[in-house]
Scaffold this motif. Structure first.
Motif, PDB file in Angstrom:
ATOM      1  N   UNK A 153       0.855  -1.191   0.000  1.00  0.00           N
ATOM      2  CA  UNK A 153       0.000   0.000   0.000  1.00  0.00           C
ATOM      3  C   UNK A 153       0.887   1.235   0.000  1.00  0.00           C
ATOM      4  N   UNK A 154       0.641   2.116  -0.938  1.00  0.00           N
ATOM      5  CA  UNK A 154       1.484   3.293  -1.098  1.00  0.00           C
ATOM      6  C   UNK A 154       0.969   4.495  -0.318  1.00  0.00           C
ATOM      7  N   UNK A 155      -0.354   4.560  -0.144  1.00  0.00           N
ATOM      8  CA  UNK A 155      -0.939   5.721   0.525  1.00  0.00           C
ATOM      9  C   UNK A 155      -2.344   5.378   0.977  1.00  0.00           C
ATOM     10  N   UNK A 156      -2.725   5.899   2.121  1.00  0.00           N
ATOM     11  CA  UNK A 156      -4.107   5.791   2.606  1.00  0.00           C
ATOM     12  C   UNK A 156      -4.607   7.199   2.883  1.00  0.00           C
ATOM     13  N   UNK A 157      -5.771   7.513   2.352  1.00  0.00           N
ATOM     14  CA  UNK A 157      -6.366   8.831   2.512  1.00  0.00           C
ATOM     15  C   UNK A 157      -7.819   8.640   2.902  1.00  0.00           C
ATOM     16  N   UNK A 158      -8.321   9.418   3.853  1.00  0.00           N
ATOM     17  CA  UNK A 158      -9.701   9.174   4.233  1.00  0.00           C
ATOM     18  C   UNK A 158     -10.403  10.320   4.929  1.00  0.00           C
ATOM     19  N   UNK A 159     -11.714  10.319   4.793  1.00  0.00           N
ATOM     20  CA  UNK A 159     -12.613  11.139   5.615  1.00  0.00           C
ATOM     21  C   UNK A 159     -13.122  10.201   6.688  1.00  0.00           C
ATOM     22  N   UNK A 248     -13.698  21.680   0.852  1.00  0.00           N
ATOM     23  CA  UNK A 248     -12.959  21.548   2.106  1.00  0.00           C
ATOM     24  C   UNK A 248     -13.441  20.302   2.836  1.00  0.00           C
ATOM     25  N   UNK A 249     -12.503  19.441   3.191  1.00  0.00           N
ATOM     26  CA  UNK A 249     -12.795  18.231   3.940  1.00  0.00           C
ATOM     27  C   UNK A 249     -11.706  18.027   5.000  1.00  0.00           C
ATOM     28  N   UNK A 250     -12.102  17.439   6.127  1.00  0.00           N
ATOM     29  CA  UNK A 250     -11.106  17.013   7.108  1.00  0.00           C
ATOM     30  C   UNK A 250     -10.599  15.658   6.637  1.00  0.00           C
ATOM     31  N   UNK A 251      -9.327  15.608   6.248  1.00  0.00           N
ATOM     32  CA  UNK A 251      -8.774  14.417   5.598  1.00  0.00           C
ATOM     33  C   UNK A 251      -7.600  13.888   6.411  1.00  0.00           C
ATOM     34  N   UNK A 252      -7.582  12.579   6.595  1.00  0.00           N
ATOM     35  CA  UNK A 252      -6.426  11.902   7.147  1.00  0.00           C
ATOM     36  C   UNK A 252      -5.594  11.323   6.020  1.00  0.00           C
ATOM     37  N   UNK A 253      -4.283  11.530   6.091  1.00  0.00           N
ATOM     38  CA  UNK A 253      -3.368  11.032   5.065  1.00  0.00           C
ATOM     39  C   UNK A 253      -2.238  10.286   5.756  1.00  0.00           C
ATOM     40  N   UNK A 254      -1.912   9.097   5.252  1.00  0.00           N
ATOM     41  CA  UNK A 254      -0.787   8.329   5.778  1.00  0.00           C
ATOM     42  C   UNK A 254       0.016   7.762   4.621  1.00  0.00           C
ATOM     43  N   UNK A 255       1.337   7.902   4.706  1.00  0.00           N
ATOM     44  CA  UNK A 255       2.255   7.344   3.724  1.00  0.00           C
ATOM     45  C   UNK A 255       3.492   6.844   4.460  1.00  0.00           C
ATOM     46  N   UNK A 256       4.112   5.823   3.933  1.00  0.00           N
ATOM     47  CA  UNK A 256       5.354   5.313   4.511  1.00  0.00           C
ATOM     48  C   UNK A 256       6.379   5.157   3.405  1.00  0.00           C
ATOM     49  N   UNK A 260      10.389   7.584   6.608  1.00  0.00           N
ATOM     50  CA  UNK A 260       9.600   7.365   7.806  1.00  0.00           C
ATOM     51  C   UNK A 260       8.112   7.309   7.519  1.00  0.00           C
ATOM     52  N   UNK A 261       7.327   7.293   8.573  1.00  0.00           N
ATOM     53  CA  UNK A 261       5.871   7.214   8.473  1.00  0.00           C
ATOM     54  C   UNK A 261       5.275   8.605   8.619  1.00  0.00           C
ATOM     55  N   UNK A 262       4.547   9.018   7.604  1.00  0.00           N
ATOM     56  CA  UNK A 262       3.866  10.313   7.605  1.00  0.00           C
ATOM     57  C   UNK A 262       2.399  10.083   7.934  1.00  0.00           C
ATOM     58  N   UNK A 263       1.887  10.786   8.941  1.00  0.00           N
ATOM     59  CA  UNK A 263       0.472  10.696   9.333  1.00  0.00           C
ATOM     60  C   UNK A 263      -0.037  12.093   9.657  1.00  0.00           C
TER      61      UNK A 263
END
Length: 429
Positions: A153-159, A248-256, A260-263
């Protein structure tokens, strides 16, 4: 004949009552899919006398919730009481130590103690399941843990928070400001009396840390999530975003990656052609990008008795079938301890909004701070004075390192030309 799976249920609020109603309504279908019946045998909650709209007389009542772990007639304990510590954590530890399967919707507890609980479940050869902890009835945990198991998994993005999405969608549709829409959300039951947990992004950050652990094979690292909520978003921000082709949305983004781990959980400007831009109201949505499967998009109701109960019972069906698996998609010993990524060199575009004093030289001061920090301005918009007599200035930057934007805002800190703190929203790439 196969014996029923016997369930002890802790917590009889909205979701707990929903679990009982779902098991009653779909009893025959669930039995056929699980290969055996699933039956609640014991319950526990704070108020024994409260009318919950379901018949509780058929179940054993246990006053001490944590004693459900030792209830001999139960094979699995379902925890729906909430809280990162306290009785919920005690119940989880005691249940797993007793070798019983454990199902929970408690994202806060898992974000803080998920590694410990996963290790305990593996040591006892039992199940730790938490489909209901992220995005309600959307099967995103199962989707990442099982359906996308062969992918990097390269990226996870979510509302990930329905309260925030409801508020932002209302502000967008009706041009109203945050405080007014929050009051309506509370009246409708979409927001708690104290909504801080939701509107300040903490709830979404808990969920993002669990998704990141599943997606990237890392230990849950809630403490490393950068969090900004929505309480300072203005109707004017949403209007400017719309004029620029964003929502405009409140979005969570995670990448590794190697750095390192970006959250991050922040308000973002989302392009109108992105699937998250069309997630409205109290819906949740998650986008996961795999190296072979491509883009996966999950959307649905992220809270409420029906969707969350559906996720809980799905976990019970897995347990009834003997389908346990590792809680975080791989053995706890294989989960990497992530180093938090330095966001300074992360490149992107930004939306910056300033409330400024209406006087000569203010725009020049802002532009100079941007120039000196190496921020390239794509567009600058100045609107007339608002009800407070302040002028709103909105800037969209060209792509560049985030540290440059941070330095520019630091240069402007304490300026007599600014009324309050600037608003920084990232533009989702």
């Amino acid at each position: 004949m196969t014996e029923p799976l016997r369930v002890a249920l802790a917590g009889l609020g909205t979701v707990g009552g929903g679990v009982i109603r779902l098991l009653d309504a779909n009893r025959d279908l669930i039995k056929r899919r699980a290969g055996r019946a699933i039956e609640v045998v014991a319950v526990s909650a704070r108020d024994r006398a409260k009318d919950r709209g379901v018949d509780l007389t058929r179940f054993d009542w246990i006053d001490d919730t944590t004693a459900l772990a030792e209830y001999e007639s139960a094979d699995v304990v379902v925890e729906l009481i909430g809280g990162s510590d306290g009785p919920a954590l005690t119940l989880a530890r005691k249940t797993l130590a007793a070798g019983k399967a454990f199902v929970t919707a408690n994202k806060a507890m898992l974000a803080h103690h998920g590694l410990e609980l996963a290790e305990a479940a593996e040591a006892q050869g039992t199940a730790l399941k938490f489909e209901a902890a992220v995005a309600g009835g959307i099967p995103v945990i199962k989707g990442l843990r099982e359906g996308a198991a062969a992918n990097a998994i390269e990226r996870v993005t979510g509302i990930l928070n329905g309260t925030c999405n409801f508020i932002l969608s209302k502000m967008e549709a009706e041009g109203r400001d945050f405080a007014e829409v929050l009051n309506e959300a509370q009246a409708l039951g979409y927001a708690e009396a104290d909504p801080s947990f939701d509107i300040d992004g903490v709830d979404a950050a808990h969920k993002l840390s669990l998704l990141a652990a599943l997606a990237f094979g890392t230990q849950p690292a809630f403490g490393d999530v950068a969090v900004t909520g929505i309480r300072h978003v203005l109707a004017a921000d949403i209007a400017e975003a719309a004029a620029l082709g964003y929502r405009v949305r409140l979005v969570g983004v995670a990448e590794a990656d190697a750095h390192g781990l970006f959250q991050r959980v922040h308000p973002h400007l989302v392009p109108v052609d992105h699937p998250l831009a069309h997630t409205t109201g109290s819906l949740n949505a998650v986008v996961a990008d795999g190296n072979f499967v491509g883009r996966l998009f999950f959307q649905g109701r992220g809270a409420g008795d029906g969707p969350t109960a559906s996720a809980v019972v799905a976990d019970l069906i897995d347990i009834a079938r003997g389908e346990f698996g590792s809680a975080f998609a791989m053995p706890a010993s294989a989960l990497a301890k992530p180093a938090p990524a330095d966001t300074g060199e992360r490149r992107g575009r930004a939306y910056l909004r300033f409330a400024v004093v209406d006087k000569v030289g203010v725009l020049a001061e802002i532009a100079a701070a941007m120039r000196d920090a190496g921020v390239s301005i794509e567009s600058l918009i100045q609107r007339g004075a608002n009800s407070d007599g302040h002028v709103l200035v909105a800037i969209v930057t060209h792509e560049g390192p985030e540290r440059c934007v941070a330095q520019a805002l630091e240069k402007l800190r304490g300026s007599q030309s600014l009324a309050g703190d600037p608003m920084w929203m990232h533009i989702l790439g």
